[in-house]
Design a protein around this motif. Structure first.
Motif: not given
Length: 190
Positions: A113-124
């Motif tokens: 799942h994307p951020y801000p879900a717990p453990g979510g993915l945030l692109p960098w």
């Protein structure tokens, strides 16, 4: 169905941001020619407030020492410019819509799942071929976050080190470029 290829681990996780940047400079010898004469004064507090989370120290140091750059005509890396911190953070929030779509379309045994879900993915970072490079956020310190790769070919995989060490290992060949092309040890400013 999308494929989860697996997890790769560095021989030793580099916890010192300076050491991670040094390792990237060794892997990409021409990168040091792009180094800024004076570190960029990015207001990280503003960025992190807008995002609602801290960011890893290795990434922040890389963004302060270097302008946005491209590795091997493939992978673009960069952060906020001074005075553009809020706009950059808001663009990151907008990018999460794409991440949500990719996560929804991925038919993985363990859904992401994307951020801000717990453990979510945030692109960098991203590639010019449409691959996404993301942090897997955790309640732990951002300096303990790991990297998730979502390739345009629908293969997903993890790297259990930090973002800057990942770049160094990807270019040097210390990590297999699963579903990605080999990345040449060349850097050009954007």
């Amino acid at each position: 169905m999308d494929d989860f290829v697996g997890t790769q681990a560095p021989a030793r996780r580099l916890s010192d941001p300076r050491e991670a940047v040094d390792e990237l400079e060794r892997a990409v010898p021409g990168l040091s020619a792009l180094r800024l004469a004076n570190p960029t004064d990015i207001n990280w507090h503003l960025v992190e407030t807008e995002l609602g989370c801290g960011l890893p120290a290795d990434y922040k140091l890389l963004c302060q020492l270097y302008p946005p750059f491209i590795l091997g005509d493939f992978l673009g890396v960069g952060g906020p410019a001074p005075g553009q911190e809020v706009a950059w953070a808001r663009d990151s929030w907008n990018d999460l819509e794409d991440v949500a779509e990719w996560c929804t379309e991925a038919d993985l045994a363990v859904p992401m799942h994307p951020y801000p879900a717990p453990g979510g993915l945030l692109p960098w970072a991203g590639s010019y071929q449409g691959d996404l490079f993301l942090w897997t956020t955790t309640p732990a310190s951002p300096d303990e976050w790991t990297v998730t790769v979502a390739s345009r070919s629908s293969a997903w995989w993890h790297y259990s080190g930090g973002a800057v060490q990942f770049l160094a290992d990807l270019v040097s060949g210390a990590v297999q470029p699963w579903a990605l092309p080999r990345v040449r040890a060349e850097a050009t400013a954007c």
